[in-house]
Enzyme design. Structure first.
Site, PDB file in Angstrom:
ATOM      1  N   SER A  57      -9.731  -0.452   7.615  1.00 33.75           N
ATOM      2  CA  SER A  57      -9.222  -0.226   6.261  1.00 33.75           C
ATOM      3  C   SER A  57      -8.635  -1.457   5.588  1.00 33.75           C
ATOM      4  CB  SER A  57      -8.164   0.886   6.274  1.00 33.75           C
ATOM      5  OG  SER A  57      -8.767   2.139   6.489  1.00 33.75           O
ATOM      6  N   LYS A  87       0.836  -1.206   0.000  1.00 33.72           N
ATOM      7  CA  LYS A  87       0.000   0.000   0.000  1.00 33.72           C
ATOM      8  C   LYS A  87       0.870   1.256   0.000  1.00 33.72           C
ATOM      9  CE  LYS A  87      -3.778   2.055   2.776  1.00 33.72           C
ATOM     10  NZ  LYS A  87      -4.605   1.838   3.981  1.00 33.72           N
ATOM     11  N   SER A 141      -9.454   2.257   3.486  1.00 33.33           N
ATOM     12  CA  SER A 141      -8.620   2.996   2.553  1.00 33.33           C
ATOM     13  C   SER A 141      -7.691   2.123   1.722  1.00 33.33           C
ATOM     14  CB  SER A 141      -7.768   4.006   3.322  1.00 33.33           C
ATOM     15  OG  SER A 141      -6.853   3.336   4.203  1.00 33.33           O
TER      16      SER A 141
END
Length: 487
Positions: free
Chosen positions: A179, A80, A155
């Site tokens: 997330s 990420k 996210s």
């Protein structure tokens, strides 16, 4: 899910050891898949093909001389974009960080490289990790492989989509209020959020420092156990890291579930959509068939988790983002008239709407006259929620419930209703407030879209969570179903 060219991590490892595949060939397949699919999917923010090719070649060379680093040796992994990866953009999905490049690897990335993993690139995040749609202020974003008109969650939507679409067998992500677990549920993959402090936060952007934790997406609990094994452990560079032994997660996956006590969280079922509730009850039947016991459990303060989180998290993110002032860090506006104009326009132009909303909320609850009424009270309620979990785990081994209230929603559908979007995290936030490990695994579909089953355990119970998830996945095939077009 991942197709014949990209089996699970265990299958890849066996193929390498037997000489049937090479890391270099698997990487080229991976890069080709990303090139073919990601233009429409938008899962990746950057692909590090050059360094990945060198790492894959090194992995093959080591195998030729009999050096095997473990089951991640030569396995492609995505990271990420909230983690620093040396030489790659360190924008964290925000214009406020435009042009920034990471000078060194985050602690998690270093561990994965030492385990032999091949880091292929950065996956997209919601700006600074502050949102549940993984849509960027510039209009770009990630689409859900299960339906490109729908969000992948956030996210960590880029990491979830990359795994769901079979572009990589696993991806690293972060979880502050859901997330990892929320996008795992919405894209039909397995997502694990470890205990706070179990995995290093060094080199990971801070959203809410007392809540953030690094974790992993994979197709299965078995693959997630392999990646988490490499990620977990003490890091002296992270003041929140816990110096405690890391169990052998893969070694206990096959342990029988006989006698396991699973608590059904009463508060999670109050007002739950009947179709979602039916999926959870079907999962409970499977667990009972595997020898587990199920009992009703109540956490009376859990309904306060959303308002508590949306005081604590914005307060911490407001404090963390104060460094981006246009002087020392971050985006700087053009031709400021004076210092005040520099601050106002740099932050106003650099941050997206959701980030601004959370900064304003956090600044307000920390301000003189409101600190006691909001922030201090929220911290007291946080303790009550933590105590509720502690009392529940005196009765049961794990807690079970839905991961999200609904399936994925259409891109742009809730952009003008932030409160409704915040409520999508209603079932995941409690674990972050208490610092507990949790995970989501696929358990069925509603209107053709995947839904997730959430398991929550006491501190440092990742092995038990993975064992329970693996048992469920051995008895079902939800985790192996591919989105149409990605078979």
């Amino acid at each position: 899910m991942t197709g014949p060219d990209l089996p699970g991590i265990g299958g890849l490892s066996q193929a390498y050891l037997s000489g049937r595949r090479t890391a270099a060939a698997v990487l080229e397949d991976t890069l080709a898949r990303i090139a073919a699919a990601d233009g429409a999917l938008g899962a990746f923010a950057a692909v590090d093909a050059g360094r990945a090719r060198r790492a894959a070649a090194a992995a093959d060379a080591e195998l030729k001389i009999g050096r095997w680093r473990g089951p991640l040796h030569g396995v492609p992994i995505a990271v990420k974009e909230l983690f620093d990866v040396e030489g790659l953009p360190a924008t964290y999905g925000s214009r406020a960080r435009a042009g920034a490049v990471a000078a060194a690897d985050a602690g998690v990335v270093r561990r994965l490289r030492r385990a032999g993993a091949v880091i292929v690139g950065l996956t997209r995040s919601h700006e600074f990790g502050w949102g549940i749609t993984t849509q960027h202020p510039d209009g770009t974003g990630t689409r859900n492989p299960c339906n490109p008109d729908f969000v992948p969650g956030g996210s960590s939507g880029g990491s979830a989509a990359a795994v769901a679409a079979g572009l990589v067998p696993a991806a690293v992500a972060t979880d502050t209020g859901g997330s990892i677990r929320q996008p795992a549920a919405l894209t039909g993959v397995t997502g694990v959020k470890p205990t706070y402090g179990r995995v290093s936060r060094y080199g990971m952007i801070a959203f809410a420092s007392s809540l953030d934790q690094a974790g992993v997406f994979a197709r299965s609990a078995a693959d997630a156990a392999i990646v988490l094994q490499a990620m977990a452990g003490f890091d002296p560079r992270d003041s929140t890291s816990i110096d405690a032994p890391v169990p052998d997660y893969p070694a206990t996956l096959e342990a029988p579930l006989t006698g396991l006590k699973i608590g059904m969280l009463r508060e999670f079922f109050d007002g739950l959509d009947a179709r979602n509730a039916a999926l959870i009850h079907d999962a409970l039947k499977i667990y009972r068939g595997l020898g587990a016991q199920t009992v009703d459990v109540s956490l009376p303060h859990l309904p306060l988790s959303v308002p508590t989180y949306y005081v604590v998290a914005p307060a911490e993110c407001s404090s963390n983002l104060s460094r981006f002032d246009g002087v020392r860090f971050g985006y700087r506006c053009e031709a400021p008239k004076d210092l005040l104009d520099l601050y106002k326009r740099s932050r106003g132009e650099g941050f997206g709407a959701e980030v601004k909303r959370r900064i304003m909320t956090g600044t307000y609850v920390l301000s003189a006259g409101y600190f006691d009424a909001y922030y201090l009270k929220a911290q007291k309620v946080r303790r009550l929620i933590t105590d509720d979990f502690r009392a529940a785990f005196e009765q049961v081994d794990l807690l079970i419930g839905p991961t999200t209230p609904t399936p994925a929603f259409a891109i742009g559908a809730k952009i003008d209703d932030p409160v409704t979007m915040y409520l999508n995290d209603i079932y995941t936030i409690g674990a972050n407030l208490a610092g507990l490990p949790g995970m989501s695994l696929p358990c069925g579909f509603i209107e053709g879209l995947p839904m997730g089953l959430q398991l929550i355990g006491p501190h440092f119970s990742e092995a038990k969570l993975l064992n329970a998830a693996h048992g469920f996945q051995q008895a079902t095939d939800w985790h192996s179903r591919a989105p149409r077009g990605y078979e």
